[in-house]
Structure formats: C-alpha cells, structure tokens
Design a protein around this motif. Sequence first.
Motif, mmCIF file in Angstrom:
data_model
loop_
_atom_site.group_PDB
_atom_site.id
_atom_site.type_symbol
_atom_site.label_atom_id
_atom_site.label_comp_id
_atom_site.label_asym_id
_atom_site.label_seq_id
_atom_site.Cartn_x
_atom_site.Cartn_y
_atom_site.Cartn_z
ATOM 1 N N ALA A 83 -11.415 18.917 -4.030
ATOM 2 C CA ALA A 83 -12.712 18.823 -3.362
ATOM 3 C C ALA A 83 -13.129 17.398 -3.063
ATOM 4 N N THR A 84 -12.384 16.409 -3.558
ATOM 5 C CA THR A 84 -12.729 15.001 -3.362
ATOM 6 C C THR A 84 -11.512 14.256 -2.814
ATOM 7 N N PRO A 85 -11.713 13.125 -2.138
ATOM 8 C CA PRO A 85 -10.581 12.421 -1.510
ATOM 9 C C PRO A 85 -9.694 11.725 -2.532
ATOM 10 N N ALA A 86 -8.405 12.013 -2.483
ATOM 11 C CA ALA A 86 -7.444 11.428 -3.429
ATOM 12 C C ALA A 86 -7.054 10.041 -2.951
ATOM 13 N N LEU A 87 -7.767 9.015 -3.424
ATOM 14 C CA LEU A 87 -7.643 7.650 -2.908
ATOM 15 C C LEU A 87 -6.844 6.717 -3.812
ATOM 16 N N TYR A 88 -6.339 7.199 -4.918
ATOM 17 C CA TYR A 88 -5.619 6.325 -5.846
ATOM 18 C C TYR A 88 -4.412 5.678 -5.161
ATOM 19 N N ILE A 89 -4.293 4.350 -5.289
ATOM 20 C CA ILE A 89 -3.095 3.645 -4.821
ATOM 21 C C ILE A 89 -2.530 2.738 -5.908
ATOM 22 N N GLY A 90 -3.150 2.725 -7.072
ATOM 23 C CA GLY A 90 -2.726 1.835 -8.145
ATOM 24 C C GLY A 90 -3.733 0.723 -8.351
ATOM 25 N N THR A 91 -3.998 0.415 -9.591
ATOM 26 C CA THR A 91 -5.014 -0.598 -9.903
ATOM 27 C C THR A 91 -4.642 -1.962 -9.353
ATOM 28 N N ALA A 92 -3.386 -2.362 -9.510
ATOM 29 C CA ALA A 92 -2.965 -3.680 -9.016
ATOM 30 C C ALA A 92 -3.096 -3.749 -7.498
ATOM 31 N N ALA A 93 -2.614 -2.715 -6.806
ATOM 32 C CA ALA A 93 -2.694 -2.709 -5.346
ATOM 33 C C ALA A 93 -4.142 -2.678 -4.872
ATOM 34 N N LEU A 94 -4.972 -1.898 -5.546
ATOM 35 C CA LEU A 94 -6.379 -1.825 -5.167
ATOM 36 C C LEU A 94 -7.075 -3.169 -5.377
ATOM 37 N N ALA A 95 -6.771 -3.817 -6.491
ATOM 38 C CA ALA A 95 -7.384 -5.126 -6.756
ATOM 39 C C ALA A 95 -6.999 -6.138 -5.678
ATOM 40 N N LEU A 96 -5.733 -6.101 -5.249
ATOM 41 C CA LEU A 96 -5.311 -7.011 -4.188
ATOM 42 C C LEU A 96 -6.023 -6.699 -2.877
ATOM 43 N N ALA A 97 -6.201 -5.418 -2.572
ATOM 44 C CA ALA A 97 -6.908 -5.049 -1.347
ATOM 45 C C ALA A 97 -8.349 -5.542 -1.385
ATOM 46 N N LEU A 98 -8.962 -5.471 -2.536
ATOM 47 C CA LEU A 98 -10.372 -5.879 -2.651
ATOM 48 C C LEU A 98 -10.560 -7.387 -2.590
ATOM 49 N N THR A 99 -9.470 -8.155 -2.707
ATOM 50 C CA THR A 99 -9.591 -9.614 -2.578
ATOM 51 C C THR A 99 -9.682 -10.055 -1.129
ATOM 52 N N LEU A 100 -9.325 -9.189 -0.181
ATOM 53 C CA LEU A 100 -9.254 -9.622 1.217
ATOM 54 C C LEU A 100 -10.573 -10.198 1.735
ATOM 55 N N PRO A 101 -11.726 -9.548 1.514
ATOM 56 C CA PRO A 101 -12.962 -10.140 2.061
ATOM 57 C C PRO A 101 -13.283 -11.525 1.500
ATOM 58 N N PHE A 102 -12.727 -11.867 0.329
ATOM 59 C CA PHE A 102 -13.050 -13.130 -0.322
ATOM 60 C C PHE A 102 -11.946 -14.177 -0.165
#
Length: 871
Positions: free
Chosen positions: A308-327
């Motif tokens: 019922a919810t979007p399965a967005l997991y890509i891995g903590t390390a990969a997600l952390a790297l993606a979140l660094t892009l705006p900064f």
Amino acid sequence: MPPVVQTAPDRDALAPSASPPAPAEPQRGRLRAAAGASGLTCVVLCLAGLLAGTYPFGPTTRNIVDLGQQYLPYHAYWRKLLLGEADGDLFLNWSSGFGSNFLGDVGTYLSSPFDLIVVLFPADRIELALYVVTVAKITAAGAAMAYLLLTLRRGPWPVAAVLGAAYALSGWTFNYGATVPMWLDGLLAFPLLCLVGEWARAGRRPVLGPLVVALAWIANFYTAYMATIGAAVVLLVRLVTTDDDRRRLAGLLRAARSVLIGLGLAAPLVTVVFFATRVADPTPPTAFEAVPWSEVFARLLPATASVATPALYIGTAALALALTLPFNRAVPPRGRAVWSAAVVLVALSLQWEPTHLIWHAGASPNGIPYRQTFVLSGLLLLAAWLSTAQGTPRLPALLGGAAVLAVLVLAARDSADIDRWTFPALGAAAGLAVLAAGCAFLASRHTASRVLPLLAVGLLVAAQAGEAAVTGARIERQQLSKVTWAPRLGPWHEDVARSVGRVDTWPNRRTDPGETPGGNDVLVVGGQGADYYSSLTSKVYSETLSALGFGYYAKGRHPVSLDNPVTDAIFSIGARTRSTPTAPLRQDALPEAAVTTVERAVPPLVTVRPGPAAGVRYGDSAFANQELLLGAPVYDMPAEPRRTPAGPGAVTLTGSCPAGSEVWLWAPEFTGSAALDGRPPVDFAGKAPSVRGPMQPLGTVPASGAVRIALHARHGGGPALPRQPVGCLVEDRLDRAVRELTATGATGVRVTGHTLTARLPAGSTGTAVVAAPRIPGWRCATDGAEPAPAARHLGLIAVPLGAGASSVSCVFRPPGLRLGGAAGATALLAMTAVALLDRRGRGSSGRGSSGRRQVFTARATRARSAGIGDG
C-alpha cells in the motif's frame, strides 16, 4: 567510495582536460561496472533467499499471490508451447478458459526475451527456471544502470557497480518485482531508455535506439510506459543542464523519433494487448488515496514491506549520497537545482491523483498503487552518482545529506511498516558508510596508498550488500506471513498430470483437472478446463460462467472450475480429476493428495441447436441459465424455498424435490457452511466483490422428498442468498438431454492451433454451437464458405447453418494484429530510411572539410572533460 575528494570549484569542474583519455577507456570502465553490478546483484539476491530459507535455497515456497497463480503456470505452459507440447498455439490457448486469446497473454506475461530460458529446464524444474528468469532480469537491470551511470559522467567504476546493484536491489524489486516478474522488464527498461536518450542527444545509434525502445515495450508494455516517462524526465534534465538551445531541440526530436519508431515496431504485440484489454472483465474502479508522508519516508528504510506504500528503499549509503547533491558545491549550481527539482517533483507525482493516473495510463490500478516507484529509485541513484562520481562530497555536503536523512528517519519512526530489523540494519549500514567515507578521505591525503581506496570500496560494498540481503530476506518472510500463498509444485500436481494424461482425448472431449493448489491449474498439469487467471480474462467469459454458477477470484478475472454434471455436458467435459488433500498445505512442504478420475458421456465440442442463435440474456437463476444453455429442463427448483431464522447468522431453507435427485446450493456471496439434513456440512467462501463462490452439491433428496438445509454464516448476520438458491438435479433428464445433443451434434471435431473444423450430420439446420466463449477474433463459415464474424449463443460461439450444412469451420485471429502489423511495417520502413540517411550523412561527413571535423572534436572534448557525457 571514490578515492579522491572533490574540492574543485564549479568553474574548474568545467575546465577542458589537457589530455583526454583514449575512447576505449570509458567503454572498458562501463563494461567493468556492468559486470561488477550484475555479479554483486546476483550474489546478494541468492544470499537474501538463503537467509529467508525460500526456494531454491530452502524448503519454503516463494509462490505468493500472483507468482503462484499466474507467472508460474504461465511459464510452465510457455515451455510446453515452445516445445510443441501444448493444445494451442501462439494465437489461442485451448487449455484454459475453454479457449482464450493467448497472444494477448503472451504480450502481458511472457514476451520478455528472458522468458525463453524456460526451455533450458526440464518440466519438473519449472520453479527453478522461473527463479533463474527472475534473477537474470534483476542482474541485467543492475548492469544496465551501472553502464548508464558511467555514460552520464565519468567516475570510478567500482562505485558505479555498487550503485547499479543498489538500483537492482531496491525495495521495489524485493517487494513487488521479484514476485511479479513481468514488471522486472520495466526495471531494466528505465536505464536502457535513458541510454536511448543519451544517444539521441549525441546523434548516435539511430537504429539501435528504436530497437531498444521496441524491445522494452514488447517485453512488458505496462512498466515500459512508466520507464519511458522516467527516461523522458532524465532526458529533459540532461538537455537543460548540458546543451545549448539548438542541440536541445535536435536531441529532443531525435529522441521522439526513436520512441515513435520503437512503438511502431512493438505495435503488432502492443495493439493485440490493447484490444484484449478493451474487452477484458473490468475490475471495480479504485479511488487513489495518498498515504501519509511519514509512511513514504519509512519505505526509504531497510526491511520494510507493504503493498500500500511506495517501496523506495535503495540502501542507506546510496540514499545518503543522493541527499548530498543539493549541498554539493562541486556540482554546477544548475545541475544541482535541476536534478534535485526533478527528484522532488517525481516524488510529489506519486502522491497526487492526477499525476498518479498519468503514471498508470489513466486508470488507478487494483492492488499495488505505487508501481512506478522504480523510476524514482532510479532517479535517486542518478543523483547519488552525480554527487559522488568525481570524488567523495566535501564535509558540508556530507553533513547536509546526513541531516536530511536523520529528519526522514525521525519522521518515519512510528510507521507500521517498520520491521524489528529496520533500525539495526540501518545503523550497521550507516556505520560502514561512515568508515568508507573516512577511508576515501584519508586516501585523498595519502595518494600513494593502495590499501585505503580498496578498503573504502570494500566497506561501501559491505554496507550496501549486507543491508540489501537483510532487507530482501525480511521482505520475503513478511510477505509469506501477510499475503496469500501457494505451495510449491509437488506430488499433487504430478499425480494429477499423470491422471489427465491417461484419459485426455482432446478434441473429442475435454478433460478438466479440477482444482490443485495455486491457480491456472490446467497450464501446469494439462487438460482443458475452466480455470483461467489473467488481466485479460474476457468480460463475456467471466459473465457467462458467473451466470452458470461458476465461482471466481480476483473480482471476476479468475474463474475457477465447477464440478457439475450439467456444465460438464454443456462444455463437453467428459473426464474430470478430483483431489483430496492428504495433509494440510504448508509453506515448507510439498503438497500431496489422493487423486481419482471420473468419466461420463457428454456431447461433442460442437452441437446443433434448433432455430437461430439465442439472443436473450441470462436471468438471475444459475439453474435456469444452465437449462437455457443446455436446451433442456434438468432441475426441479423449489420456486420459493421457505427461509426460517435459526439464530444469529443462521437460516434454515425448506422445500421439496423428487426423491433421489441431487440437491445443489447456489450462494455466490455466502460465507459459512450449509448442510442437508443428515449430511456433513459444506463450506462456502463468497466475499463480494473479489470472490464469488461456486454452486455446490449437498447430497441426495431422501425418499420423503423433503429438503431441509441449515446455513450458518461465518461472521453473523443473515446469509446473502439469491432468489432461487436451491436446485435439484434429476439425472434421468440430464442423460436424455446428453443423448439428444450427441445424436444431432458433430460426428468429428478437428482442432489445430487456432482453427476448429467439425463434421455435422448431412443437412443439419439451425445453429451450430461451439463450447467455447465467443471472444472477439472468431470467424466461422459453413461448408468451406468465406468466414464471417461468429455469432453468439448465450456467450458461446455460434454458426448459423442456413438451409443446411454438413461442416463448420472457425479460425481465431487476435483483434489488433492486422492494425499492429501495418504499424510495424510502417515503422520498419521508417527505421530503414533513417539508417540509410544516417549512413549517407556519415559518408558525407567523412568527405567534408577537416575544419568541420576539428570543430566537432573540440566540442566533444569539452563535453567529455566537463563530465557531462562519455556515451
């Protein structure tokens, strides 16, 4: 992590390279990354299965929901068809649904090139074959993403391999794709279509681009549609961030050309599926309701599962790297802004109904509402790569990404989807990622060290792979505890298959294998039954069987077998197997049952009825409808059985019938038990609108003729019953009707693939009725005349015999095939023209001035050195 810390300011990131590498070097790096991603993906997938104890690494079944009810039986039948062992051909499936449009099902479930792998496995290893198909698709998706990453921007290939594997091993893959293997072709299509966009930008591969588009849409048009939208987003971002206005327009036009030609090439199959969808049994409309954002954020975390919810997991390390892009100030401001905006807007589009409908081609799906999530996962991985390809982000960017990640975790902490393994896996992966970043930082300070870069990559692999393996294992275990499942194929199926094989005389009569664990039983064990589960189950078939008292699942798209002598006579089912389980079904054991076979005389597949085809509709009594289609009265039906309350949720039905007749109860929406006086109770399991129970026998009417039926609803409340729930079958009347239909019916029936020919008694008049649903695509004729669209007799194929005929013949052609063929031929001509023009243009370029070639080379060098495209 990359071994070099990126410290150059924006203007340096765009400075020309003094000595650009040889063209072979980027290609070697891309191939290494693809190979590394596929290997890592395969290892982690197998490790997740081993941890979960599921087949083929343990005894526990993987056959949850549609994996066991659709994909496994379809692949079993696909193997039979490819090896020439099926009753039908590519156009028509005679085995299930009493004759169904198989090319539509091929385009929906089986058209991926990976599905051909099933022919390499023996019939008793079809589950293993399907697992190998699943793993092959997932590993190919990881390889394609890794290749794409290094096409978009140069960087260390081991990191691209890890991020490619992260894409393939996303939560979407574990929670949705691994159990709906046809959707995995969309997972692969997204990076491939992004590559098509890159080729269009560069004016390269004008033939390969349309072929890739066509292959993606042929493999699975549904998720290819979503992948095409996602690739369009990536292309637009690339055009905005890297090209000037003139190149933008040219690249956009070339991309549109590739997509249009590719769709044309795929049209022969896609149009067949489209036309079959138009006549499919409609599911009840579904209103989309966005889930709370806290639930969305929770699905970014490991070991969470929900449909019922979007399965967005890509891995903590990969997600952390993606979140660094705006900064990350090492990435040009326009790139940071546009890529970040694209990710945010796509995320928002998942939660807004108008864009939700766009993602799903205008219809909110039943079941999983966030099927397009793999596109957002891919965008997150692209963001992670763009932020880290030229080196580990600087400390402010790392801290900014970590802060956003902490906020997301905090917002998701109370989600119902959080598993007991979520936070331990998250903490372990985060710790390893921090150590990897530290090693990468030290490596940038000690450039002579060879150990630190390897250690950084090893820690990143450990963080990503270990967390993904735990996530996959936990999702498998959660699914088995929360959703419906079917046991593995075992002795039960083998015994039924042997029994069917001994008595099968198709097309002289049908052999129904009855019900076995799972669904689409005849596709696994053989025979020709009513059981059929497809997204393309035709409305006429579902409605006809429902009117006759058959049951169904999946809101009408999964009609199931009905063990009733009247409907057996109608559909020429002369042999039937019946199974009695010898033990309760278990997830970790193979199913076993005692199997028996019964045979009885039935009319042939083609019968002759007096007068024209019946144009009347069915009524509200399944017993009367059976008599109408059979053409003879065979039931004695108490007009108004008296209903007497007998306590909470209990009712007693009383009436009278001829002594010795068989009592049948039709209560399609009733959930509970029903018992004829002195007989064991019979369970009914109707649950409108998703499940409709079949009519069932309760026993024989005693000599007194009194009928007394006690009903007990399972959940209280009065049982929901139709107006005429009881019918008493008089066997002598049925035998007489069968003899009459046999005497006037076909004297011989021949079926070859998608054609049927029947010999009739000379001078037969009236209407020939074929015991198969009148789905669109049937054309029939008498005595060798020109075929015309078949008529309909109460949902079945009908052929008017005119003044008299001695034979009828019918042929099935899937609707949309001719239109799709014309579109495909046009697209093929267009692609040929493009190829010729491109070849001519390249020839002219080779004869042109060296000055023009020098300008192009200089531009290409600047583009490569800017890190904006090596493809």
